[in-house]
Design a protein around this motif. Structure first.
Motif, short mmCIF file in Angstrom:
data_model
loop_
_atom_site.label_atom_id
_atom_site.label_comp_id
_atom_site.label_asym_id
_atom_site.label_seq_id
_atom_site.Cartn_x
_atom_site.Cartn_y
_atom_site.Cartn_z
N GLY A 67 26.36 14.06 -37.94
CA GLY A 67 26.89 13.47 -36.72
C GLY A 67 25.94 12.47 -36.10
O GLY A 67 26.36 11.60 -35.31
N ARG A 68 24.66 12.57 -36.44
CA ARG A 68 23.65 11.62 -35.93
C ARG A 68 23.34 10.54 -36.97
O ARG A 68 22.38 9.81 -36.83
N GLY A 69 24.18 10.47 -38.02
CA GLY A 69 24.01 9.43 -39.02
C GLY A 69 23.03 9.77 -40.11
O GLY A 69 22.73 8.94 -40.98
N ILE A 70 22.50 11.01 -40.13
CA ILE A 70 21.55 11.43 -41.17
C ILE A 70 22.35 12.15 -42.26
O ILE A 70 22.68 13.33 -42.13
N THR A 71 22.68 11.44 -43.31
CA THR A 71 23.55 11.99 -44.36
C THR A 71 22.81 12.28 -45.65
O THR A 71 23.43 12.40 -46.71
N ILE A 72 21.50 12.40 -45.60
CA ILE A 72 20.71 12.67 -46.80
C ILE A 72 21.09 14.01 -47.43
O ILE A 72 20.99 14.20 -48.64
N PHE A 73 21.53 14.97 -46.59
CA PHE A 73 21.93 16.29 -47.10
C PHE A 73 23.42 16.39 -47.39
O PHE A 73 23.88 17.39 -47.93
N GLY A 74 24.18 15.37 -47.01
CA GLY A 74 25.61 15.38 -47.28
C GLY A 74 26.43 14.82 -46.12
O GLY A 74 25.98 14.80 -44.98
N GLU A 75 27.62 14.35 -46.47
CA GLU A 75 28.56 13.84 -45.47
C GLU A 75 29.59 14.92 -45.14
O GLU A 75 29.81 15.84 -45.93
N TYR A 76 30.23 14.75 -43.99
CA TYR A 76 31.22 15.73 -43.53
C TYR A 76 32.51 15.04 -43.11
O TYR A 76 32.50 13.92 -42.57
N SER A 77 33.60 15.74 -43.36
CA SER A 77 34.89 15.37 -42.78
C SER A 77 35.24 16.47 -41.80
O SER A 77 35.63 17.57 -42.20
N GLY A 78 35.04 16.21 -40.52
CA GLY A 78 35.14 17.28 -39.52
C GLY A 78 33.99 18.24 -39.72
O GLY A 78 32.83 17.87 -39.60
N ALA A 79 34.31 19.51 -40.04
CA ALA A 79 33.27 20.51 -40.31
C ALA A 79 33.18 20.86 -41.79
O ALA A 79 32.52 21.82 -42.16
N THR A 80 33.84 20.04 -42.66
CA THR A 80 33.88 20.33 -44.09
C THR A 80 32.93 19.41 -44.85
O THR A 80 33.08 18.18 -44.79
N PRO A 81 31.93 19.95 -45.57
CA PRO A 81 31.03 19.10 -46.36
C PRO A 81 31.76 18.51 -47.57
O PRO A 81 32.53 19.22 -48.24
N VAL A 82 31.55 17.25 -47.85
CA VAL A 82 32.27 16.60 -48.96
C VAL A 82 31.34 16.14 -50.08
O VAL A 82 31.82 15.76 -51.15
N ASN A 83 30.04 16.18 -49.87
CA ASN A 83 29.09 15.83 -50.93
C ASN A 83 27.69 16.29 -50.53
O ASN A 83 27.50 16.88 -49.46
N GLY A 84 26.73 16.02 -51.40
CA GLY A 84 25.35 16.38 -51.11
C GLY A 84 25.09 17.87 -51.25
O GLY A 84 25.96 18.65 -51.64
N ILE A 85 23.87 18.26 -50.91
CA ILE A 85 23.46 19.66 -51.06
C ILE A 85 24.28 20.58 -50.16
O ILE A 85 24.50 21.75 -50.50
N MET A 86 24.76 20.07 -49.04
CA MET A 86 25.54 20.89 -48.13
C MET A 86 26.88 21.32 -48.75
O MET A 86 27.40 22.38 -48.44
N TYR A 87 27.42 20.48 -49.63
CA TYR A 87 28.65 20.85 -50.33
C TYR A 87 28.41 22.06 -51.22
O TYR A 87 29.21 23.00 -51.26
#
Length: 493
Positions: free
Chosen positions: A312-332
């Motif tokens: 939400g702060r633009g830091i997507t190194i760990f993954g991007e989100y659609s709402g509260a659902t991770p769509v890529n990265g380590i968080m997925y």
């Protein structure tokens, strides 16, 4: 002056529910438990005043075992209590905080620290949700003639009040009722989801009812059932969308958990002063219960919370989100699997397309499943071991209870060290096996899905908790008839 000596007086002054001065009668315990359950349902249906309809539930995937209700006064559920427990168990288990939990003074200090940490976690879990996820209603702000931050502050106060109420309600059940409030709230929330999943007649995205029973009634009466059986896509629809797999998974989990709860090793005991008086100490296969699974999923939920806030702060190194659902990265990969739509490639592709993202490759989906399996099994073992030590169920604490009750293991010396050595043969090994088994069972239920979307963890917890609640009810009745049993079972009120 030590750090502990400064904190101990502060912890002792924290507000708490008073312990009963004498044994609470069984019927009164039932009344307290039912009263708290009724209050829980009331609070879960009290909406947050001033919340916008555009708000996002950060813990939607974990709602079943967090025992909260989206958009309600108790939106946090048991999250702060569980998170505080995780942190303290890791600190004590890693020997960062040196506590002997068999010592009453250290136990009191641990409980005080946990309560203080719950207050802290209520605030820390509320604040992030108010920055872009639980949104204030602009129309209400305009009507009242105040700035949006005033409505946001009011939302913050409501959520914190709900979190504190859940904490004290849990304490009331633990001290005055039967079982624990955490368990009671999980059962209430998951049971509500299962009943809704069975009988909900409201239309879903496919135009049919959401509930399994009305949906199948519509399929049979409309004549569509035969058409669906004639194609592979139709069969997949029946298995996944029409709830056959979820229903099978729910029934299998129910049967397996009830059976496994009865599997135990019974250690023979004999009374030291009453000849012929014998008993048995049961070590269940699921010795640590299934509550460590809450800790595993709660850990995943808090990891996802960090990921959502960073994204939400633009830091997507760990993954991007659609709402509260991770769509890529380590968080997925670290997110929990809750249903077939999270791992069957066709359904994963549909979900990602609806969110406007490219679907992960098949190997990525497989890796996601493997990582979730590892977290459930390894986490189940680790947290089960921590759980028995922090709740007085370890070999050392059990040996003390047996010795203090006047019992001994036949053929062994009548001292704590000998009993503990004998208990070490069984308790740690059974705890590890049980933790791994419950992790595998949770994975099975998560992969196949459950009725009402309660999730594998939620269903597993509910069945086990209900079974143990039945045992607690029988135990309470027995102890009321035979008060001498309380000393052996460690009940002091």
């Amino acid at each position: 002056m030590s750090f502990r000596s400064v904190l101990e007086p502060f912890f002792s002054r924290l507000p708490s529910v008073a312990r009963p001065e004498k044994q609470v009668l069984f019927k009164n315990k039932v009344m307290w438990t039912l009263a708290i359950l009724a209050l829980y349902f009331v609070l879960s249906n009290v909406p947050l005043f001033g919340m916008s309809a555009e708000s996002i539930d950060l813990f939607a995937q974990y709602r079943a075992f967090f025992a909260g209700a989206t958009g309600s006064l108790i939106v946090l559920g048991i999250g702060p209590i569980v998170t505080a427990s995780i942190i303290l168990q890791l600190l004590v288990g890693g020997d960062i905080i040196h506590l002997d939990l068999s010592d009453p003074k250290d136990q009191a200090y641990f409980q005080g620290a946990q309560k203080f940490l719950v207050f802290v976690m209520i605030v820390l879990e509320t604040l992030p949700q108010l920055f872009g996820y639980i949104k204030p209603d602009p129309a209400l702000a305009a009507t009242l003639g105040v700035d949006l931050w005033v409505v946001t502050l009011f939302l913050f106060i409501q959520i914190c009040i709900g979190g504190v109420l859940i904490m004290f309600m849990d304490e009331v059940v633990s001290k005055w009722g039967i079982g624990s409030g955490i368990s009671l709230f999980i059962v209430a929330g998951v049971s509500q989801q299962i009943v809704t999943g069975l009988i909900n007649w409201l239309p879903g995205s496919d135009g049919l009812s959401i509930g399994i029973i009305p949906k199948w009634f519509q399929l049979i009466t409309s004549g569509e059932l035969g058409t669906l059986f004639s194609s592979s896509s139709g069969i997949m629809y029946l298995l996944i969308n029409a709830g056959i797999l979820a229903l099978i998974s729910t029934i299998v989990i129910f049967i397996v958990v009830v059976y496994v709860e009865s599997v135990r090793i019974e250690i023979p005991l004999a009374h030291t002063s009453v000849r012929g008086a014998r008993g048995k100490f049961p070590v269940k296969l699921i010795y640590a219960s299934v509550l460590p699974m809450i800790l595993v999923r709660a850990l995943q939920a808090n990891i996802q919370l960090v990921g959502v806030l960073l994204a939400g702060r633009g830091i997507t190194i760990f993954g991007e989100y659609s709402g509260a659902t991770p769509v890529n990265g380590i968080m997925y990969y670290l997110s929990a699997i809750n249903s077939p739509s999270d791992w069957i490639p066709t359904y994963v592709a549909q979900n990602f397309a609806s969110m406007g993202y490219a679907a992960p490759a098949t190997w990525q989906i497989g890796l996601h499943v493997l990582i979730d399996a590892f977290l459930l099994i390894a986490g189940g073992i680790i947290f089960a071991l921590f759980w028995i030590e922090t709740t007085g169920m370890g070999a050392k604490q059990t040996a003390k209870k047996i010795y203090n009750s006047g019992m001994q293991v036949p053929g062994f010396r009548n001292n704590i060290a000998s009993i503990e050595k004998y208990m070490q043969r069984y308790i740690p090994k059974v705890t590890v096996i049980g933790g791994a088994f419950i992790g595998i069972l949770t994975l099975f239920a998560s992969l196949l899905g459950t009725v009402g979307g309660a999730g594998g963890t939620g269903l597993l917890l509910t069945v086990s908790i209900v079974y143990r609640l039945y045992e607690d009810l029988a135990s309470e009745q027995m102890m009321e008839m035979h008060p001498m049993l309380r000393s052996f079972l460690g009940k002091d009120n």
